[in-house]
Design a protein around this motif. Structure first.
Motif, PDB file in Angstrom:
ATOM      1  N   GLU A  72       0.849  -1.263   0.142  1.00 25.65           N
ATOM      2  CA  GLU A  72      -0.036  -0.130   0.047  1.00 25.65           C
ATOM      3  C   GLU A  72       1.139   1.170  -0.003  1.00 25.65           C
ATOM      4  O   GLU A  72       0.522   2.241  -0.710  1.00 25.65           O
ATOM      5  N   ALA A  73       1.970   1.252   0.727  1.00 24.59           N
ATOM      6  CA  ALA A  73       2.793   2.550   0.966  1.00 24.59           C
ATOM      7  C   ALA A  73       3.787   2.727  -0.434  1.00 24.59           C
ATOM      8  O   ALA A  73       3.998   3.681  -0.785  1.00 24.59           O
ATOM      9  N   GLU A  97      19.360   1.793   9.727  1.00 28.21           N
ATOM     10  CA  GLU A  97      18.743   1.088  10.956  1.00 28.21           C
ATOM     11  C   GLU A  97      17.858   1.999  11.556  1.00 28.21           C
ATOM     12  O   GLU A  97      17.978   3.173  12.133  1.00 28.21           O
ATOM     13  N   GLN A  98      16.682   1.508  11.547  1.00 23.02           N
ATOM     14  CA  GLN A  98      15.234   2.236  12.104  1.00 23.02           C
ATOM     15  C   GLN A  98      15.167   1.974  13.652  1.00 23.02           C
ATOM     16  O   GLN A  98      14.926   1.071  14.120  1.00 23.02           O
ATOM     17  N   ILE A 102       9.424  -2.891  10.476  1.00 14.68           N
ATOM     18  CA  ILE A 102      10.291  -2.523   9.426  1.00 14.68           C
ATOM     19  C   ILE A 102       9.397  -2.322   8.116  1.00 14.68           C
ATOM     20  O   ILE A 102       9.712  -1.645   7.320  1.00 14.68           O
ATOM     21  N   PHE A 103       8.597  -3.204   8.170  1.00 13.09           N
ATOM     22  CA  PHE A 103       7.806  -3.255   6.533  1.00 13.09           C
ATOM     23  C   PHE A 103       6.285  -2.954   6.868  1.00 13.09           C
ATOM     24  O   PHE A 103       5.608  -2.895   5.756  1.00 13.09           O
ATOM     25  N   ASN A 104       5.696  -2.380   7.854  1.00 13.02           N
ATOM     26  CA  ASN A 104       4.583  -2.198   8.176  1.00 13.02           C
ATOM     27  C   ASN A 104       4.204  -1.091   9.327  1.00 13.02           C
ATOM     28  O   ASN A 104       5.114  -1.210  10.144  1.00 13.02           O
ATOM     29  N   GLY A 105       2.935  -0.451   9.034  1.00 14.78           N
ATOM     30  CA  GLY A 105       3.002   0.622  10.310  1.00 14.78           C
ATOM     31  C   GLY A 105       3.376   1.931  10.189  1.00 14.78           C
ATOM     32  O   GLY A 105       4.015   2.194   8.913  1.00 14.78           O
ATOM     33  N   ARG A 106       3.390   2.960  10.881  1.00 16.22           N
ATOM     34  CA  ARG A 106       3.371   4.461  10.711  1.00 16.22           C
ATOM     35  C   ARG A 106       5.286   4.575  10.341  1.00 16.22           C
ATOM     36  O   ARG A 106       5.460   5.313   9.374  1.00 16.22           O
ATOM     37  N   GLU A 154       6.593   6.414   7.076  1.00 13.31           N
ATOM     38  CA  GLU A 154       6.893   7.765   7.273  1.00 13.31           C
ATOM     39  C   GLU A 154       8.372   7.848   7.212  1.00 13.31           C
ATOM     40  O   GLU A 154       9.010   8.762   6.774  1.00 13.31           O
ATOM     41  N   GLN A 155       9.118   6.801   7.625  1.00 10.08           N
ATOM     42  CA  GLN A 155      10.494   7.054   7.836  1.00 10.08           C
ATOM     43  C   GLN A 155      11.316   6.092   6.874  1.00 10.08           C
ATOM     44  O   GLN A 155      12.346   6.374   6.396  1.00 10.08           O
TER      45      GLN A 155
END
Length: 406
Positions: A122-123, A373-374, A382-386, A390-391
């Motif tokens: 989706e992103a 590195e997030q 890493i691959f889902n969510g805000r 956004e980052q």
């Protein structure tokens, strides 16, 4: 008898599920004078949770009907471009004439369906022409279709890259990081014109000797004979893949849940509170997450066992000793751009395991090595969510676009 015992347990749970479902309907009915009381809401909430915990979850739908391309909302249609016994190449066709970088998302074959990456796709959709490996539940594949192992996985990835053409950018999420590296190395050595234009590896077990996690320790602690005897079962006769040897999805789900049992128990306790209070948004979010999380698929025994041995026990890729169908896999032949992404709190692929891919690819020019590195993100984030949206995704998008222009 493991699979048969599981099926028997499911049958035993059927009357419980039917009773709970009926109870939920009765106590949530507007005609029931108890429905709006604390007692009525509590009974309905508990019954819903019991119903959902005992039901069978089939393959979810991606459900991505539209996306935003520039200032325009456009329709998205799924189309199957290529079918193989254990996978189909799925394209998310956007109703637009704009040409964006072509991306192949290689979904993990690790117990969940490719729809686990719905948020990933989706992103990516607004700025990319997205394709994904849609893996098929091994229990649905008849024995006549043959076996599927890690070598087949490599060949599938290479075939999909060849089909999509010379300008495809590959994103591997988690487990497929290893076979994607294998396919890219073999294609680079053969100087194939349709090898990936860039590779992004996200939370993948390139070298599990680095920052070993609980799953890594499990693999090292037990012998291959233990895995064959304790986690491999036979598909029952009531499925198309009857008598196929598999690693059942319900076992993988059990292991995932046991790693974070307190988190899942607390999530269901909060869900009970949301249902009683009538907090619809968090209750719906809980349902959406667990509809996906509890939907699992079986893996072929050959693939699972070979992955355990090659990736988690022998570490053949980072040691430079991996041979697939008589072909030595040498990542040093790869010259395409490489990006790795890790999460600071990843308890599946520890920090440094994915980054290890850069040391294996010395012939990639320095400027085309990218690592991120997030902070404060676990494996799923890493691959889902805000934070993905956004980052992380904007960095992946920039990396792909920079290399698409070369």
């Amino acid at each position: 008898m493991l699979y048969q015992a599981y099926e028997f347990q499911r049958q035993l749970a059927t009357p419980i599920r039917m009773w709970a479902s009926a109870l939920e309907q009765v106590y949530s009915s507007p005609y029931n004078p108890w429905a709006e009381t604390w007692l009525g809401k509590s009974v309905a909430a508990g019954a819903e949770i019991m119903t959902r915990l005992t039901q069978n979850y089939g393959k979810p739908a991606f459900g991505l009907k539209t996306t935003q391309v520039g200032d325009e909302t456009v329709a998205v249609n799924e189309e199957i471009l290529l079918r193989k016994p254990f996978c189909q190449l799925l394209h998310f066709h956007r109703d637009t004439t704009r040409r964006d970088p072509k991306v192949l998302v290689v979904a993990p074959m690790s117990g969940h369906y490719a729809t686990l990456l719905r948020g990933t796709v989706e992103a990516l959709l607004p700025d990319h022409d997205v394709h994904i490996t849609d893996w098929i539940d091994a229990r649905e594949v008849p024995l006549a279709q043959g076996n599927f192992d890690l070598d087949d996985y490599i060949d599938y990835v290479a075939d999909f890259c060849r089909y999509l053409g010379p300008n495809v950018h590959v994103i591997a999420v988690c487990q497929p990081s290893v076979p994607v590296m294998g396919a890219a190395a073999l294609m680079a050595e053969a100087k194939e014109p349709r090898q990936p234009k860039s590779i992004t590896l996200m939370g993948g077990p390139i070298d599990t000797r680095v920052s070993p996690t609980v799953p890594n320790d499990l693999a090292m602690r037990n012998s291959m004979m233990w895995f064959r005897q304790n986690v491999i079962s036979t598909v029952p006769l009531n499925y198309p893949g009857a008598l196929r040897r598999v690693y059942p999805g319900f076992l993988q789900l059990t292991s995932f849940i046991s790693m974070n049992l307190d988190r899942h128990v607390n999530a269901h306790m909060r869900q009970f509170e949301h249902l009683v209070k009538g907090d619809d948004d968090p209750a719906d979010a809980h349902r959406t997450f667990y509809d996906e999380y509890l939907a699992v698929m079986d893996l072929s025994a050959e693939f699972y066992l070979q992955t355990i041995e090659v990736v988690f026990k022998e570490h053949l890729l980072p040691r430079g000793e991996w041979v697939s169908r008589g072909r030595k896999i040498d990542p040093s032949f790869i010259e395409t751009a490489l990006m790795t992404v890790e999460g600071e709190l990843d308890d599946i692929s520890g920090v440094g395991q994915t980054k290890a891919a850069h040391a294996l690819t010395p012939n990639i020019p320095g400027a085309r090595h990218v690592h991120w590195e997030q902070p404060r993100v676990g494996h799923y984030g890493i691959f889902n969510g805000r934070k993905w949206r956004e980052q992380i995704m904007p960095r992946v998008r920039s990396f792909i676009r920079e290399n698409d222009a070369l």
